[in-house]
Design an enzyme around this catalytic site. Structure first.
Site, PDB file in Angstrom:
ATOM      1  N   GLY D 142      92.233  58.828 108.008  1.00  0.00           N
ATOM      2  CA  GLY D 142      92.801  59.250 109.665  1.00  0.00           C
ATOM      3  C   GLY D 142      93.707  58.040 109.650  1.00  0.00           C
ATOM      4  O   GLY D 142      93.214  56.720 109.180  1.00  0.00           O
ATOM      5  N   CYS D 143      94.567  57.809 110.653  1.00  0.00           N
ATOM      6  CA  CYS D 143      95.430  56.825 111.013  1.00  0.00           C
ATOM      7  C   CYS D 143      94.757  55.624 111.702  1.00  0.00           C
ATOM      8  O   CYS D 143      94.728  54.643 111.366  1.00  0.00           O
ATOM      9  CB  CYS D 143      96.651  57.187 111.831  1.00  0.00           C
ATOM     10  SG  CYS D 143      96.345  58.109 113.097  1.00  0.00           S
ATOM     11  N   HIS D 144      93.926  56.185 112.889  1.00  0.00           N
ATOM     12  CA  HIS D 144      93.210  55.143 113.461  1.00  0.00           C
ATOM     13  C   HIS D 144      92.049  54.528 112.605  1.00  0.00           C
ATOM     14  O   HIS D 144      91.841  53.392 112.534  1.00  0.00           O
ATOM     15  CB  HIS D 144      92.541  55.730 114.984  1.00  0.00           C
ATOM     16  CG  HIS D 144      93.241  56.341 115.784  1.00  0.00           C
ATOM     17  ND1 HIS D 144      93.983  55.529 116.529  1.00  0.00           N
ATOM     18  CD2 HIS D 144      93.525  57.584 116.247  1.00  0.00           C
ATOM     19  CE1 HIS D 144      94.683  56.024 117.378  1.00  0.00           C
ATOM     20  NE2 HIS D 144      94.628  57.483 117.260  1.00  0.00           N
ATOM     21  N   SER D 145      91.419  55.424 111.888  1.00  0.00           N
ATOM     22  CA  SER D 145      90.383  55.102 111.017  1.00  0.00           C
ATOM     23  C   SER D 145      90.946  54.078 110.058  1.00  0.00           C
ATOM     24  O   SER D 145      90.152  53.136 109.650  1.00  0.00           O
ATOM     25  CB  SER D 145      89.534  56.338 110.655  1.00  0.00           C
ATOM     26  OG  SER D 145      90.533  57.205 109.911  1.00  0.00           O
ATOM     27  N   ALA D 147      93.189  52.017 109.906  1.00  0.00           N
ATOM     28  CA  ALA D 147      93.453  50.658 110.769  1.00  0.00           C
ATOM     29  C   ALA D 147      92.262  50.168 111.071  1.00  0.00           C
ATOM     30  O   ALA D 147      91.965  48.607 110.894  1.00  0.00           O
ATOM     31  CB  ALA D 147      94.187  50.510 111.875  1.00  0.00           C
TER      32      ALA D 147
END
Lengths: 340, 340, 340, 340
Positions: D142-145, D147
């Protein structure tokens, strides 16, 4: 590998040239300079260029070809000795664009090297391919003028329009450069549109010169007003012109055919199927044109859009560099626009 | 207190009318409707309007005056019975703007109440003050047309220009309303400029009608192209016109005097000292005009800028409401633009 | 009418104070100063303030009350004589906010008037109403600290939280002022998020001081990191804290009741029904708080949002001025947020 | 040339995969599908992809490897037969990321193919290089995960932190996809910051799972709140954590050394010299991390930033594809960020 030097890599134009040349298969960035940042690594100034791992120098090392991203005046001054020695040069500044030095001096003050102007080729590859191939000095196009010229060249060359042409331009703010100014301050520029250039703009004679060379009539009379819009990259020119006296307006379908034909061999100029957006070109070397004829008002309305640091700036300059050096014209320029 | 009802308070135009009327000293918002949100409190839909503490209804209660913020078609249909009963109405939609119903139907389909068109006054108070004061139905101006009319009215009335007029407009996205659409999706619209209206735009005949009424000559031939720019509020029109045949161009200084004179009594239309920005008008009822004559190309270039939800929309409508009801014209409208 | 003077009306804070006071029913802007713009009319600097028609002076005329929008250091220096003479003052700078001068000097260098610090009341009206009413010097809150204090005060006062508090702030760029800087240049700031303050930020002790005064325990230990986000106006603080040792977490519903109660008399602080947006407060004097308890991680997560030039700046200062002068607390501040 | 198929090329993730694969030296895009756009050329949907000249199909032709950019649920369903046949797959959706299917079902409803979950490798190449190389199914991060994991992995693996970790994320709006929604409407999202996920967010267990695998202690307790910020591309995570009980805080200099070491072989994860900006990564496959220890509050504060369609999405997926196929890991991914 061809060894290229970039003068003033720390401006937006220079940084964009460096970014795209990093991926160029036949060119190596051998040396870069930057006014106040000499001694620093380029990644300290521009973190996105860290992978280049280049030290910024006061002066260029020996290179095979030079791209100058200096501001006008400073560029001609710095380039003059190189040009005189015959080093191939792509100048991204406006210093060598105008054949008529008096037009330059009207906006820019005394020209630092007027004797070199005649050596320069205006950097629109789709109009001047052979001169660029045979030349040593490319005066790369202005950003507004590129969009206007791509939008209007087929119409003008075909002799279809009256000489009174309106060019309304909307430009992203990176075109104004990296130096801080009140009107480029985020809180002022954001959420706002502001026109400028009411006392004349130096790119107006660029448009006049290049379009004027496409027909036998006297040069067109171009009314040109640019507007700042709150985007970082992108220029859109909306050009308005009436049919030439005694010539009927060309319906949109025929007009599109004319444009398709004119740009048939141009990899980077595309006739858009629908109204284009500046964002369709961001970060790329593409220009989109969209020609229409408005039956009701009897006016041609043509859109030209490109990235002011791209086809209207640094990547357009790299295309000229490729041609001048005999490299494949599209080398290093295949990257598509960043969307969304 | 005058009791006002707002129809379709849940669109951006309706919400802006509510926002400004909340601070109006002589008007009370008595009743509001909203299509799909009936039964909710207005603060649930628009948190910034929580202080109004109004329930959204299916139908209006009895009120002294109505502002309709419905889309075209739906607005005329809903308003017809009120108009027939003589309730004073300000219609923010385009339904009653055009005297020539066929022009309306060209863009909008069958008119729901063509018999009422003749009762309407076009809502530009600086041109139609007395008709508004004596009327019962204000067809509030369009946003593009407002900016164009304010920019051009003095020139046209003075008979200084040729009838071929170019109107290049740049508009913020709130003008397209609150309903979601692909081209209004943030990731598409942000950092981009996109032109539209190449098949004609319904506000073009509004400009033609209003400017045409200012001189005896045939109506001007207006070429009009709007562009989406990534701001929420704000329209800027850049108008281009040549001097009328046989009439010399009026130098900028004289032109400014003409405009100052034309708008001498207009609180909300100001001749700007320098090139104005859309942001100078955001959230206010002001319009800024900036008239110039370009000696080089022999063209008038005039800027008009305003907030499309403000002077070109809801607050302009409140100004008309004030006039129609005999209230002080500026009541509730003194708020200055939000800057930066 | 109370005669107010604004020192440094040419900064964003000063201009916002002028904008809102223009509509204040009991206050008249009698005199304004601005550092480098003395002699110009305010409308020449800020076209949106043209209607004020005020000349910018070197020094204030005699006034009943002063608002200073000077930067820190300069503000205390300029205000000292007025404060000593007993003129009521609202200082929008950070000069008089901290009781512990050493904390000020850690970030700001030598304090120009440490002897006056004890006279100052921290300008959060919902916590210090009576001291403001009885005082003569309001040290108006910082923008980040306002959002953090409004978000956390009820939790801290109720003794529900551990003293380790995380304050993650996202701020619009107008908070950094009107002076041009590289990181505020549109092309750099647009489309980007950047954190700062890793070596400490001067508003962190403001939060510590004000929250610490709400309980008997030692002051909380506040970890504070602000981030620049590409909006002009608006701050959002996201605060994270664990329940105090030995105290169960308070479920969200009860927490909301606690907050509703705490802010029951506060016109301008509202407990939001859903996650709020900065834009719900733009241009207004409102602060929205949204308290939650995350059952899964056992942490309180509270949002506070306001306009950094509004409730966290100039309009918050006007609220303090109203209280200090015995005017109605909400006078001139009823304007709702500009949305969209 | 390896023949790749992209399922759902018409979403932002699919389009970005296509954009970057267009320049990949060892991969050819052989076939693309798109839900409602089958039959159209890709350039009709995305003008920036015109050069690809691909027809959008209902179903994939035979290909060597598949990238799926379908939404969750639909992706697993469509991919199941391919996975069962042993076709190598990179799934950009969240369907196969969580080992614990109940965590998936908590947010996403019934899993369409739970029996395939055990085959999947979480697509963070810097943590799972060998499993990816030996696997056939990459569940791209995932994108948040992404980062958060890049920001925290070195700290967690070294056992330096307490298990209570705060992850405050700021995300650009392209992460929410191309489907229109009210909160992604330009006029609502522009100039605003809005938090979400107060009832839990499906990427929180992704962070927990991946960090938990790095130490022997029970999985960390992650408090995670994302915020919409008005940028198109870019995520910034600000992570806060205390030192583990009984372990002193690691000063920033040592911390940086730890991170440099951890990412010594990672071409695309760079320890930033100063506070990074999301824009330093836009359009690229780079992630920047910036680890600090705040001596005053005794907390680690670590920034992780990347392009949510880049390293946190499509280009990160291409990196996994390269590894899985035995191609050079950086092939097609050398493009630098577009700045400014």
């Amino acid at each position: 590998m061809v060894r290229v030097g970039i003068i003033n890599v720390t401006g937006y134009m220079g940084a964009e040239a460096a970014r795209v040349l990093y991926g160029h298969p036949e060119v190596e960035i051998a040396s870069v300079t930057g006014r106040s940042e000499a001694g620093r690594n380029i990644g300290d100034v521009y973190p996105h260029l860290t992978a280049l791992d280049l030290d910024i120098q006061e002066d260029l090392d020996d290179v095979d070809v030079i791209i100058s991203a200096l501001p006008h005046g400073a560029s001609a001054e710095r380039l003059a000795p190189y040009i005189e020695q015959g080093v191939p040069v792509v100048d991204l500044s406006s210093d060598f664009r105008l054949k008529d030095v008096s037009q330059y001096e009207r906006f820019r003050g005394k020209h630092p090297a007027p004797h070199l102007v005649e050596k320069a080729v205006f950097g629109i590859p789709e109009l001047h391919h052979d001169e660029i191939a045979n030349g040593k000095l490319v005066a790369n196009t202005g950003c507004h003028s590129a969009a206007a010229i791509y939008a209007l060249a087929p119409l003008v060359q075909a002799g279809l329009v009256d000489s009174n042409i309106i060019v309304d331009s909307k430009t992203g703010l990176s075109g104004a450069g990296r130096s801080v100014k009140q009107n480029l301050h985020f809180s002022e520029a954001n959420e706002s549109v502001t026109p400028y250039g009411f006392d004349g703009h130096y790119q107006q004679p660029e448009i006049t010169q290049e379009l004027g060379a496409l027909w036998e009539a006297p040069p067109p009379k171009v009314t040109f007003i640019p507007h700042l819009v709150p985007v970082t990259r992108g220029i859109m020119v909306t050009a308005y012109a009436a049919p030439r006296d005694g010539v009927d307006g060309t319906p949109t379908d025929n007009l599109r055919a004319l444009y398709e034909d004119f740009y048939a061999d141009a990899t980077f100029v595309r006739v858009s199927d629908g109204p284009p957006s500046t964002k369709h070109t961001a970060g790329s070397n593409y220009c989109l044109v969209f020609p229409t004829f408005d039956e009701e008002s009897g006016r041609y309305i043509v859109i030209g859009t490109l990235d002011n640091l791209g086809k209207g700036g640094a990547t357009g300059g790299v295309q000229c560099l490729n041609i001048m050096l005999g490299l494949p014209e599209t080398a290093g320029l295949e990257g598509l626009a960043l969307y969304p």
